[in-house]
Structure formats: C-alpha cells, structure tokens
Design an enzyme around this catalytic site. Structure first.
Site, short mmCIF file in Angstrom:
data_model
loop_
_atom_site.label_atom_id
_atom_site.label_comp_id
_atom_site.label_asym_id
_atom_site.label_seq_id
_atom_site.Cartn_x
_atom_site.Cartn_y
_atom_site.Cartn_z
N ASP A 28 0.86 -1.19 0.00
CA ASP A 28 0.00 0.00 0.00
C ASP A 28 0.89 1.24 0.00
OD1 ASP A 28 -3.24 0.35 1.12
OD2 ASP A 28 -1.92 2.12 0.97
N TYR A 50 -13.91 7.31 -13.19
CA TYR A 50 -13.68 6.29 -12.17
C TYR A 50 -14.27 4.94 -12.61
CZ TYR A 50 -14.60 3.45 -8.08
OH TYR A 50 -14.72 2.38 -7.22
N LEU A 68 -22.01 8.77 2.43
CA LEU A 68 -23.20 9.13 3.21
C LEU A 68 -23.10 8.69 4.67
CD1 LEU A 68 -26.07 10.31 3.28
CD2 LEU A 68 -26.91 8.01 2.75
N ARG A 124 -26.77 16.13 -6.35
CA ARG A 124 -25.34 16.13 -6.65
C ARG A 124 -25.18 15.66 -8.09
NH1 ARG A 124 -21.50 12.22 -3.02
NH2 ARG A 124 -22.59 10.62 -4.20
N ASP A 170 -25.42 11.70 -9.96
CA ASP A 170 -26.00 10.65 -9.12
C ASP A 170 -27.19 9.99 -9.80
OD1 ASP A 170 -24.49 10.44 -6.82
OD2 ASP A 170 -25.60 11.99 -5.74
N1 UDP Z 1 -25.43 11.63 -0.22
C1 UDP Z 1 -26.13 12.66 0.39
N2 UDP Z 1 -25.44 13.52 1.19
C2 UDP Z 1 -24.09 13.41 1.40
C3 UDP Z 1 -23.40 12.34 0.79
C4 UDP Z 1 -24.09 11.48 -0.03
O1 UDP Z 1 -27.34 12.81 0.21
O2 UDP Z 1 -23.54 14.25 2.13
C5 UDP Z 1 -26.17 10.69 -1.09
C6 UDP Z 1 -25.65 10.59 -2.50
O3 UDP Z 1 -26.27 11.57 -3.29
C7 UDP Z 1 -26.03 9.16 -2.88
C8 UDP Z 1 -26.00 8.41 -1.55
O4 UDP Z 1 -26.03 9.40 -0.54
O5 UDP Z 1 -27.35 9.14 -3.36
C9 UDP Z 1 -24.75 7.59 -1.39
O6 UDP Z 1 -23.65 8.41 -1.68
P1 UDP Z 1 -22.15 7.97 -1.41
O7 UDP Z 1 -21.26 9.11 -1.80
O8 UDP Z 1 -22.02 7.42 -0.04
O9 UDP Z 1 -21.95 6.74 -2.41
P2 UDP Z 1 -22.16 6.63 -4.01
O10 UDP Z 1 -23.52 6.02 -4.19
O11 UDP Z 1 -22.02 7.99 -4.60
O12 UDP Z 1 -21.07 5.69 -4.41
#
Ligand code: UDP
Length: 324
Positions: free
Chosen positions: A30, A139, A188, A280, A283
């Site tokens: 790592d 990504y 999240l 965001r 999404d």
């Molecule tokens: N999300 C949110 N607020 C935050 C961070 C994430 O509402 O502060 C939402 C985001 O829009 C997604 C979900 O939570 O719908 C999961 O986001 P995360 O970034 O954890 O994982 P991802 O699905 O993007 O890989």
C-alpha cells in the site's frame, strides 16, 4: 502468501483481517496515500506504490506469492471527472505493472475490486451482470478497463480472475478493530454519523425530487464484512478451477438517503440535523444489485443486510473514536 494490494484501505483492511482469521498469510502492499498503516494489524505491511515497477518486482521476488487481491485505486467520482489523468494513470496504467509482475512470476489468481459504477445509469433494477456496462465517469470507466484487460490477460497468459462489482460498501468490522476513515470523507454513512456526533453541523440530502418512494436517492448498502467473505469465497473458487468471471456484490435491498438518516437516528439515539439540498451532479436515482450470481457461484449470502446492523457497526467505530 497472499498479496493484498491496497490492504491499508477501508475494504482491503477488512479482507486482510478475514484472511488472517482463516489462517492465510498476507503481505499488504500500500502506498499509504489514502490507506492507514494502523489498519494493517495482521500480516506484513510493505509500503510502496503500484506506479513503481522496481519496488513491485522486489515484492514478487521477496515473497512466495500464490495469489493477489487488488483494491488499490483512487475512488472519488467527482475528482475523476475533474482530473481523469490521475484516475487512468493510477487505476489503469499502474495496475498493468501489477498484472505484468504476476505474469512474470507465474502468479495465476487475482480477485479484483470492481464497482457498480461500471454500469452507469441502468434502465432496470435490480442490476444483473449481463446488463450493459456504460460508465458515466472516469472512475467507473477505469474499473471497466481493468475488467477488459483481465479478460485479455486470461486469454493470453492464463491469469485467472474474479471481478467483484461492489454496490455501496458500508459498516465496519463487528469487533470494532478497524473501520471506515476517508480524508476527505464524501460517503453518506460516515457523514451522517459525523452529524450525529456534532463533528459536522448537519447532513445534506442531495436531491429530494428523484422518482423514488421519498424523493431521495436509493442505494444498495452492503456490509464490508460481507464483502470480505465474498472475496475469500471468490479466491477459493478460482483456486478450485472456477472459470474467470465478474459478479455483483449487493444486498438487493435499496435504502433511500432519508431512510438511512432515520435509521441512524434510532441507532445512535442522537438528533441528526438534516438539510434538504440540491441534487449532486452525476448521481443516478437508484442503484440496487442482484447478487444471485454470487449466491449461485460462490454460495455467498450477506449476513448483515439490515441497514440498522450496518449502522450499528459503523457507529461502534465512530463513537469509540477509533478514527485513524
Ligand atoms: N449523499 C447525500 N449527502 C451526502 C453524501 C451522499 O445525500 O452528504 C447521497 C448521495 O447523493 C447518494 C447516496 O447518498 O445518493 C450515497 O452516496 P455515497 O457518496 O455514499 O456513495 P455513491 O452512491 O455515490 O457511491
């Protein structure tokens, strides 16, 4: 000896622990750019970057490596859009150094950390492995490129692989020894728990007008220890002569952002100040995976599917302040 590339990161460190618990010797490789040396409590740690083929050659010459788990990647979707060069160089070009070292040293098995982001915005739910892979950001594209490269290396060099496409990795080691700690944190569940402890002022709900049951995005949260279990099964499957393949790892349960916040209030017993915010960019409204293939091929079934259990384990980690 198993080589765990990226074993100081969130998911890799949980697999490293489970390998140790199952009597398997590991060496973690790592760069510690995002990983934490404190997360490598089992096996050995060799600090090095996949960008450095000389160092990799040294690792493969020093240890008798029988198989590889590969987790090392940059994983910030937004950053990958802003700076694709960073993602294609690290996630794709540097992975070639690893695969070429495996070929040179006749190491035949690799379990690769892939993602549901390779599907982009699918039309149907739950997502099955045969659905089109059309990533919508660098990504996801970088992970898909490695899936393709592995298929070609399998064909040409007899390298056997299993790509595991994770949905939303979440939760922490049930013993509380290791957990999730990113800097910067964008996920999240950790952000919700930080809002519960007061470390952050509030949690913002990104979008409340999606075509979902409560207007917020739905994701398939899968416990990191369940992911670890699937990795061990995938490696055993390959070593028993299983066909190289790709499979989803999810619960087939979708939880909305608002449901996660409500469940977190119950689990923590705390107020969680919540702000309804704009969407965001990038999404998809809903991502839920079918893990029927993993169940059929690996005999894998998640143990910790309930979002409350996922949150309880994550909360144990946060509330005991074991952040690295
Ligand atoms: N999300 C949110 N607020 C935050 C961070 C994430 O509402 O502060 C939402 C985001 O829009 C997604 C979900 O939570 O719908 C999961 O986001 P995360 O970034 O954890 O994982 P991802 O699905 O993007 O890989």
């Amino acid at each position: 000896m198993y080589l765990v590339v990226g074993g100081a990161g969130y998911i890799g460190s949980h697999i490293n622990k489970m390998l140790y618990q199952n009597g398997m010797d590991t060496v973690v490789y790592d760069s510690l750019v995002y990983g934490h040396k404190e997360a490598v409590k089992w096996g050995r740690l060799e600090v090095g970057d996949l960008a450095d083929p000389v160092r990799l050659e040294e690792i493969f010459s020093t240890y008798d490596i029988e198989a590889v788990f590969h987790f090392a990647a940059f994983a910030y979707v937004g950053e990958s859009v802003e700076n694709p060069s960073k993602y294609y160089n690290n996630n794709v070009a540097n992975t070639l150094h690893l695969l070429d070292a495996m070929v040179r040293h006749n190491v035949k098995y690799i379990v690769f950390s892939s993602t549901c982001a390779t599907y982009g915005v699918p039309e149907k739910m739950p997502i099955t492995e045969d659905m089109p892979q059309k990533p919508i950001n660098p990504y996801g594209a970088s992970k898909l490129m490695i899936e393709r490269i592995l298929a070609d290396y399998h064909h040409a060099y007899d390298l056997n692989y299993c790509c595991l496409r994770y949905f939303n990795a979440a939760g922490s080691d049930p013993d509380g020894e290791i957990g999730e700690s990113h800097d910067p944190e964008t996920h999240l569940i950790p952000l919700v728990l930080m809002a519960a402890t007061g470390e952050r002022e509030n949690i913002k709900v990104f979008g409340t007008d999606y075509p979902t049951r409560d207007g917020s995005c739905i994701r398939d949260y899968i416990h990191v220890t369940d992911l670890a279990d699937a990795h061990l099964r995938a490696m055993a499957y390959l070593k028993n002569g299983g066909e190289s393949t790709c499979m989803n790892l999810g619960n087939c349960i979708g939880n909305s952002v608002l449901e996660v916040i409500e469940a977190a209030k119950e689990v923590t017993g705390k107020e969680i100040p919540t702000v309804l915010a704009k969407r965001r960019p990038g999404d998809p409204p809903m991502l839920v995976g079918s893990a029927a293939k993993a169940e059929g091929v690996l005999g894998w079934k998640p143990k910790y599917g309930d979002i409350r259990v996922i949150l309880e384990h994550a909360w144990k980690w946060y509330s005991e302040k074991k952040c690295y």
